[in-house]
Design a protein around this motif. Structure first.
Motif, PDB file in Angstrom:
ATOM      1  N   MET A 127      13.766   2.412  -9.241  1.00 22.09           N
ATOM      2  CA  MET A 127      13.484   1.414 -10.086  1.00 22.09           C
ATOM      3  C   MET A 127      12.135   0.891 -10.064  1.00 22.09           C
ATOM      4  N   THR A 128      11.376   0.040 -10.808  1.00 19.94           N
ATOM      5  CA  THR A 128      10.306  -0.324 -10.532  1.00 19.94           C
ATOM      6  C   THR A 128      10.484  -1.995 -10.260  1.00 19.94           C
ATOM      7  N   SER A 134       2.200  -9.367  -1.943  1.00 25.38           N
ATOM      8  CA  SER A 134       1.851  -8.111  -1.499  1.00 25.38           C
ATOM      9  C   SER A 134       2.748  -7.373  -0.710  1.00 25.38           C
ATOM     10  N   HIS A 135       3.828  -7.793  -0.074  1.00 27.95           N
ATOM     11  CA  HIS A 135       4.702  -7.249   0.651  1.00 27.95           C
ATOM     12  C   HIS A 135       5.967  -6.637  -0.048  1.00 27.95           C
ATOM     13  N   THR A 136       5.858  -6.838  -1.376  1.00 28.49           N
ATOM     14  CA  THR A 136       6.797  -6.152  -2.140  1.00 28.49           C
ATOM     15  C   THR A 136       7.097  -4.668  -1.920  1.00 28.49           C
ATOM     16  N   LEU A 145       9.626   2.119  -7.066  1.00 28.36           N
ATOM     17  CA  LEU A 145       8.039   1.735  -6.987  1.00 28.36           C
ATOM     18  C   LEU A 145       7.689   0.273  -6.986  1.00 28.36           C
ATOM     19  N   ALA A 146       7.441  -0.175  -5.769  1.00 27.74           N
ATOM     20  CA  ALA A 146       7.449  -1.900  -5.881  1.00 27.74           C
ATOM     21  C   ALA A 146       6.131  -2.153  -5.246  1.00 27.74           C
ATOM     22  N   HIS A 147       5.593  -3.098  -6.031  1.00 28.86           N
ATOM     23  CA  HIS A 147       4.162  -3.870  -5.533  1.00 28.86           C
ATOM     24  C   HIS A 147       3.943  -5.030  -5.823  1.00 28.86           C
TER      25      HIS A 147
END
Lengths: 469, 201
Positions: A127-128, A134-136, A145-147
């Protein structure tokens, strides 16, 4: 364009699956999950209202209060500050007005957003995932993909379920070999940052791999990915495997039946092709990683616990001034033995180390022992469900008997937005992720370390090699 | 969003590396539900002592630099949390441009969304600009976004790079959401195809 090349990294694959359109270097990508908390969202919802816009995909949007909430048992009525109360009420109203998933403060499922995402099965491989935090990067442990994003981007995702992005470069961090006694996921991630520096990953998405990473539990993998941001990277990723699939299975929002079978089949394709290209590669041997602590005010200021406080002369360029400033702020002298540094407080919790496995590690160290007198030692479980589980397993009792303060879930003293704060010059052994000046309270001095190391410090009252306990 | 074209103003030197978002705006000011009013708390702990008095030595407290609209900052500027309060505070204070050798990723993006131009320059250029900023007489610079030039006080023109799309948005003061919604049909058709293929997501 490289993205259509045959061999792709895990990041390339997830990117390609979510790419809506691309022009020059600017792309529009589709977002599967949007996590929301009270601090970085009010202005975004206000923006939607002003423009008369709706949340495009409320079913993919999940809100929870965590940064501001008090961790005391009277927290439904005691907010610490009037502004804090307003911010929490604003999230409550926004969640209800816009019809998004919501875990209120009095819901047992409430907790730190990055802990409840995986816990509730919102976080799935491939997933996105974005969040105004920021700690995503934590969710990258599942091969997602996590941000983190800013509030303007939060508004953009709420309105369009997409994000304007430029593709990052690929970076590989491989850790191979067997971890030594007392060495944990936190030591791995801190050691990597110590080696690459806080800007080492800038412009990159890191994929962590190697058998030492594969050997970690999902909790440990989340700890590693959580701090990808401290290494400057946009995100951290670990390819999903059977452990990932087992963790995800049966969670409240995980797929079931035919959908589950189809998903698992797809998840098994999520890995970097053997000859995929990485722009940057770092290799570490697990045997070379020791239990570590930070000595300065940047997460890159990492040393093995057996070491000594460095001298600014050991550094070069602008780091010399930065090290001087750090030592002054931290109240340390060059050459001091790290294990001689006495602490005033211990904080166990945060999205880095607030999960059940972390609390089990702490229990192993402190069971039957006492927190040294005069030390303020606090444990803040990452979610209501982690708290409940720890109570059922007897962990809570062991910790309370040892003298720890057992709190309600939230971000707490990791960023000290709620009343849990250090006093000036108070020194803290912390399992959180940032040792910046003033992070845990103005003038407060933070040493980052693993839960086991923080537990050891609570017992002895000084930074301690957990292998000696 | 306000358009950014040519900026002429005082540049303040802040060579410290790793200036993080906690330094830019500490957590106690994140409880706001507004975007404005954060300027007086920019660099709060460096700017004010425990009693709330201004610390005279701090660069932005000095008479000349208190009117700065540019910061020449150390490497990895804006590292740390994703808080957009950091660029909001900078903007509210009057900072419209930051020049450094490197920026943290999220902060860099957040600047553009708020009409602030972050410029990445080489180590050599950075040294020159830091020296310019340190002398009151040479600290006034001109930033010409359209032509991608930094004009020093002595008239020297230095080129800089900027992403084309971000430049276009800044020059025209464009709102990203409005731009993206022009592709609403494309998003809808993507979404349909995507949810057929990945039914569980």
């Amino acid at each position: 364009m490289k993205i259509m090349a045959k061999s792709r990294t895990l990041y390339d694959k997830i990117w390609d699956n979510h790419l809506i359109q691309s022009e020059n270097d600017t792309s529009l990508i589709y977002i599967d999950r949007h996590l929301v908390h009270e601090v970085t969202s009010p202005q975004a919802f206000e923006g939607l209202r002003e423009a008369g816009r709706k949340v495009r995909a409320p079913e993919k949007t999940i809100a929870v209060p965590d940064h501001n909430v008090a961790t005391t048992s009277d927290r439904l009525t005691n907010f610490g500050s009037e502004e804090g109360r307003i911010q929490l009420e604003t999230l409550d109203k926004n969640a209800r007005d816009f019809g998004i998933h919501y875990y209120a403060v009095d819901d047992i499922r409430q907790g730190i957003v990055h802990i409840i995402g995986p816990e509730q099965g919102w976080t799935l491989p491939g997933m996105t995932i974005v969040c105004g935090d920021s700690h995503t990067a934590t969710h990258g442990a599942f091969g997602a993909l996590a941000h983190g994003i800013g509030t303007s981007e939060v508004e953009h995702v709420l309105a369009t379920q997409t994000l304007i992005q430029q593709k990052s470069k690929n970076m590989k961090v491989e850790v191979s070999g067997e971890l030594g006694n007392g060495v944990t996921a936190k030591d791995i991630t801190l050691t990597i940052i110590g080696k690459t520096g806080t800007a080492g990953g800038t412009g990159h998405v890191i994929e962590y791999c190697g058998n030492a990473i594969e050997s970690l539990s999902m909790e440990g993998r989340m700890t590693v990915c959580n701090m990808a941001i401290e290494g400057g990277a946009r995100a951290g990723l670990i390819a999903p495997d059977q452990k990932t699939i087992d963790y995800v299975k049966g969670r409240p929002n995980s797929p079931e039946g035919e959908k589950w079978d189809k998903a698992v089949k797809f998840w098994k394709t999520l890995f970097s092709d053997p000859d995929a290209y990485f722009d940057k590669e770092i290799f570490l041997k697990a045997e070379d990683i020791a239990p570590v602590v930070t000595w300065g005010t940047s997460p890159e200021d990492v040393l093995p616990i057996t070491d000594f406080v460095p001298s600014p002369d050991n550094f070069q360029g602008s780091k010399v001034e930065a090290a001087k400033r750090s030592l002054e702020y931290m109240g340390l002298r060059p050459g001091q033995k790290l294990q001689d540094i006495e602490v005033d407080a211990v904080f166990i919790g945060s999205c880095t180390n607030g999960r059940i496995e972390d609390l089990r590690e702490v229990e192993k160290i402190v069971k039957g022992k006492k927190v040294k007198s005069g030390i303020k030692a606090m444990v803040v479980p990452g979610s209501g469900l982690v708290k409940k589980q720890a109570e059922e397993e007897g962990i809570a009792n062991s910790l309370k008997e040892a003298g720890f303060d057992w709190r309600m879930p939230g971000c707490s003293m990791c960023l000290a937005m709620n009343p849990d704060q250090l006093l000036p010059e108070e020194r803290c052994a912390a399992t959180s992720n940032r040792n910046f000046e003033g992070r845990q309270g103005r003038g407060g001095r933070t040493h980052l370390m693993s839960p086991a190391m923080a537990a050891a410090a609570a017992i002895t009252g000084r930074l301690t090699d957990v292998r000696d306990i | 969003m306000e358009k950014f074209n040519i900026l002429e103003g005082i540049a303040a030197p802040m060579p410290l590396i790793n200036i993080d978002t906690d330094m830019l705006i500490p957590k106690q000011f994140l409880k706001t539900i507004k975007r404005t009013g954060l300027g007086e708390n920019l660099f709060f702990e460096m700017r004010y002592d425990q009693n709330g008095n201004e610390i005279k030595d701090f660069i932005l407290n000095k008479d000349h630099y208190s009117k700065a609209s540019i910061i020449v900052g150390g490497a990895n500027f804006g590292c740390g949390s994703s808080r957009e309060h950091a660029p909001w505070a900078l903007k509210d204070f009057g900072i419209k441009c930051i020049i450094s050798t490197s920026f943290a990723d999220i902060f860099f993006n957040n600047c553009f969304k708020n009409g602030i131009l972050p410029i990445i320059v080489s180590e050599d250029l950075h040294q020159i600009l830091l020296q310019d900023a340190e002398m009151e007489t040479t600290s006034i610079m001109k930033i010409d976004l359209k032509n991608q030039k930094i004009v020093r006080n002595n008239g020297d023109q230095l080129d800089f790079e900027v992403d084309e799309f971000k430049k276009y948005c800044l020059l025209n003061g464009l709102d990203d959401i409005g731009l993206t919604l022009k592709s609403a049909d494309k998003i809808s058709s993507f979404e349909k195809e995507y949810s057929d293929k990945f039914s569980w997501s």
